[in-house]
Design a protein around this motif. Structure first.
Motif, mmCIF file in Angstrom:
data_model
loop_
_atom_site.group_PDB
_atom_site.id
_atom_site.type_symbol
_atom_site.label_atom_id
_atom_site.label_comp_id
_atom_site.label_asym_id
_atom_site.label_seq_id
_atom_site.Cartn_x
_atom_site.Cartn_y
_atom_site.Cartn_z
ATOM 1 N N LYS A 162 7.576 8.053 9.852
ATOM 2 C CA LYS A 162 6.102 8.055 9.923
ATOM 3 C C LYS A 162 5.557 6.647 9.665
ATOM 4 N N GLY A 163 6.232 5.914 8.796
ATOM 5 C CA GLY A 163 5.814 4.533 8.506
ATOM 6 C C GLY A 163 5.928 3.661 9.748
ATOM 7 N N GLU A 164 7.033 3.828 10.496
ATOM 8 C CA GLU A 164 7.226 3.031 11.718
ATOM 9 C C GLU A 164 6.160 3.385 12.761
ATOM 10 N N GLN A 165 5.785 4.667 12.810
ATOM 11 C CA GLN A 165 4.728 5.072 13.766
ATOM 12 C C GLN A 165 3.401 4.395 13.408
ATOM 13 N N ALA A 166 3.091 4.361 12.106
ATOM 14 C CA ALA A 166 1.847 3.699 11.671
ATOM 15 C C ALA A 166 1.917 2.217 12.026
ATOM 16 N N LYS A 167 3.040 1.604 11.689
ATOM 17 C CA LYS A 167 3.221 0.160 11.958
ATOM 18 C C LYS A 167 2.993 -0.146 13.440
ATOM 19 N N ALA A 168 3.547 0.723 14.306
ATOM 20 C CA ALA A 168 3.426 0.497 15.753
ATOM 21 C C ALA A 168 1.974 0.616 16.222
ATOM 22 N N SER A 169 1.125 1.264 15.427
ATOM 23 C CA SER A 169 -0.273 1.451 15.844
ATOM 24 C C SER A 169 -1.167 0.279 15.403
ATOM 25 N N PHE A 170 -0.612 -0.656 14.606
ATOM 26 C CA PHE A 170 -1.426 -1.775 14.121
ATOM 27 C C PHE A 170 -1.401 -2.942 15.109
ATOM 28 N N SER A 171 -2.501 -3.706 15.139
ATOM 29 C CA SER A 171 -2.539 -4.928 15.952
ATOM 30 C C SER A 171 -2.709 -6.119 15.031
ATOM 31 N N ARG A 209 -4.248 -1.054 8.383
ATOM 32 C CA ARG A 209 -4.625 -1.498 9.729
ATOM 33 C C ARG A 209 -5.629 -2.661 9.638
ATOM 34 N N ASP A 210 -6.613 -2.507 8.767
ATOM 35 C CA ASP A 210 -7.651 -3.525 8.617
ATOM 36 C C ASP A 210 -7.056 -4.837 8.107
ATOM 37 N N LEU A 211 -6.182 -4.735 7.098
ATOM 38 C CA LEU A 211 -5.617 -5.956 6.504
ATOM 39 C C LEU A 211 -4.699 -6.687 7.492
ATOM 40 N N VAL A 212 -3.925 -5.923 8.272
ATOM 41 C CA VAL A 212 -3.063 -6.551 9.280
ATOM 42 C C VAL A 212 -3.926 -7.269 10.318
ATOM 43 N N ILE A 257 0.864 -1.193 0.000
ATOM 44 C CA ILE A 257 0.000 0.000 0.000
ATOM 45 C C ILE A 257 0.891 1.231 0.000
ATOM 46 N N THR A 258 0.743 2.089 -1.006
ATOM 47 C CA THR A 258 1.525 3.322 -1.027
ATOM 48 C C THR A 258 0.832 4.370 -0.143
ATOM 49 N N GLY A 259 1.648 5.190 0.518
ATOM 50 C CA GLY A 259 1.083 6.206 1.413
ATOM 51 C C GLY A 259 0.363 5.578 2.593
ATOM 52 N N ALA A 260 0.928 4.464 3.103
ATOM 53 C CA ALA A 260 0.236 3.709 4.166
ATOM 54 C C ALA A 260 0.492 4.282 5.560
ATOM 55 N N ASN A 261 1.198 5.412 5.638
ATOM 56 C CA ASN A 261 1.466 5.989 6.966
ATOM 57 C C ASN A 261 0.377 6.953 7.413
ATOM 58 N N SER A 262 -0.581 7.245 6.531
ATOM 59 C CA SER A 262 -1.528 8.329 6.832
ATOM 60 C C SER A 262 -2.898 8.023 6.228
ATOM 61 N N GLY A 263 -3.930 8.622 6.821
ATOM 62 C CA GLY A 263 -5.265 8.648 6.220
ATOM 63 C C GLY A 263 -5.813 7.314 5.769
ATOM 64 N N ILE A 264 -6.276 7.283 4.539
ATOM 65 C CA ILE A 264 -6.967 6.112 4.000
ATOM 66 C C ILE A 264 -6.037 4.908 3.868
ATOM 67 N N GLY A 265 -4.817 5.150 3.434
ATOM 68 C CA GLY A 265 -3.854 4.055 3.286
ATOM 69 C C GLY A 265 -3.561 3.399 4.618
ATOM 70 N N ARG A 266 -3.413 4.220 5.653
ATOM 71 C CA ARG A 266 -3.118 3.675 6.987
ATOM 72 C C ARG A 266 -4.296 2.843 7.502
ATOM 73 N N GLU A 267 -5.529 3.338 7.277
ATOM 74 C CA GLU A 267 -6.708 2.592 7.763
ATOM 75 C C GLU A 267 -6.884 1.285 7.004
ATOM 76 N N ALA A 268 -6.611 1.297 5.706
ATOM 77 C CA ALA A 268 -6.712 0.052 4.922
ATOM 78 C C ALA A 268 -5.658 -0.942 5.410
#
Ligand SMILES: NC(=O)c1ccc[n+]([C@@H]2O[C@H](COP(=O)([O-])OP(=O)(O)OC[C@H]3O[C@@H](n4cnc5c(N)ncnc54)[C@H](OP(=O)(O)O)[C@@H]3O)[C@@H](O)[C@H]2O)c1
Length: 306
Positions: A49-58, A31-34, A18-29
């Motif tokens: 910013k990518g590592e911050q997004a990654k750390a927010s996923f379960s 998160r859901d797939l993970v 997913i490109t732009g997966a650190n923010s907004g719609i990409g990040r939410e998509a």
């Protein structure tokens, strides 16, 4: 027919970029797939910013951060090389990253920034990852916009109009880039079908969603001090980034056929559940799509994948 996110199966063992997966719609998509067990490659221009997004996923799925600057074709090539070294196949590539409006800026190769990022960089990425998509029977998802309705690309569009539009009108250029995403998805679908390729292509749009896309513009215009007010208004007036990611998730669902266009249908398509939509009239003409394809190959200096 109404679609429910529950219909998207568990994604264990499947790999997505997913490109732009650190923010907004990409990040939410992402998160859901993970959360559904997938492995998601977060393709981001700022790895912090990518590592911050990654750390927010379960989990139970996993994610990995890879650097990708779509506004630099060398970065696109390096990204694809890195992903190809780690993966033999891909289940999907979501071309989500995007910029909207702002001042006239140029990519590393000297192309207008919005077209360079939103369309040309993604076209180069699809081409570079094609072998992996082919071996995975994968899907390409292009995130377009209701702005595509106002796009002015035609069968007579010139190279200059794509890479150096003059006069530069930020929103008009953005509309053209989003029309290009929709045209590209349609043409990819047609060509892959004709070639007997197992790769499918679907376009989607997120309605109008509360993400950084809008506040970023204020910052670029030097009025970033308005951002807190803008954020407060958007939180109330717009649908959430999570809701905006649902069309992307429906586009990834294999019950959605290649060539489809997914987005909300309520309030002028600004919000609501993801539906299968009619392709906008600006993206229906195969002659316009063929012209964009031809120009894209000329600008990138290499053939597109099919
Ligand atoms: N939000 C909406 O209402 C809406 C409506 C229609 C369409 N869309 C589309 O939805 C997609 C996602 O946008 P969003 O709303 O989620 O906005 P966002 O929160 O601003 O996310 C945009 C993403 O694109 C990334 N990006 C920008 N330039 C890049 C580049 N050169 N290389 C790699 N990544 C780059 C950004 O990275 P940084 O964080 O590092 O800047 C960010 O991760 C875009 O294609 C947009 O056109 C959004």
């Amino acid at each position: 027919m109404t679609w429910n996110p529950r219909q998207l199966a568990q994604q264990t063992g499947r790999t997505f970029v997913i490109t732009g997966a650190n923010s907004g719609i990409g990040r939410e998509a992402a998160r859901d797939l993970v959360a559904r067990g997938a492995h998601v490659v977060l393709a981001v221009r700022d790895t912090r910013k990518g590592e911050q997004a990654k750390a927010s996923f379960s989990g139970p799925g996993t994610s990995a951060v890879h650097e990708l600057d779509l506004a630099d074709l060398d970065s696109v090539a390096a990204f694809a090389k890195g992903v190809s070294a780690e993966h033999e196949s891909l289940n999907a590539l979501v071309c989500n990253a995007g910029v909207m409006g702002g001042p006239q800026l140029f990519t590393a190769q000297g192309h207008e920034r919005q077209m360079g990022t939103n369309h040309l960089g993604h076209a180069a990425l699809v081409t570079a990852l094609w072998p992996l998509l082919h071996s995975g029977g994968g899907r390409v998802v292009l995130v377009s916009s209701i702005a595509a309705r106002g796009g002015r690309l035609s069968a007579d569009t010139t190279r200059e109009q794509l890479v150096a539009p003059s006069p530069y009108v930020g929103q008009a250029v953005y509309a053209n880039t989003k029309q290009a995403n929709l045209l590209f998805a349609q043409e990819l679908h047609r060509r892959a079908g004709k070639a007997g390729s197992p790769v499918s292509a679907v376009a989607c749009h997120p309605g109008v969603s509360d993400t950084a896309l809008f506040t970023r513009q204020l910052s670029e215009r030097g009025v970033g001090f308005l951002n807190p007010v803008a954020r407060a208004v958007m939180k109330v007036a717009l649908q959430s980034a999570h809701a905006g990611a649902l069309p992307t998730l429906r586009a990834l669902d294999h019950s959605t056929p290649s060539g489809a266009f997914v987005g909300p249908s309520a309030v002028g398509q600004m919000r609501g559940k993801p539906e299968l939509l009619d392709v906008y009239s600006t993206a229906k003409d195969p002659a316009v799509a063929a012209r964009l394809w031809e120009l894209t190959e000329e600008i990138l200096g290499a053939p597109l994948p099919v």
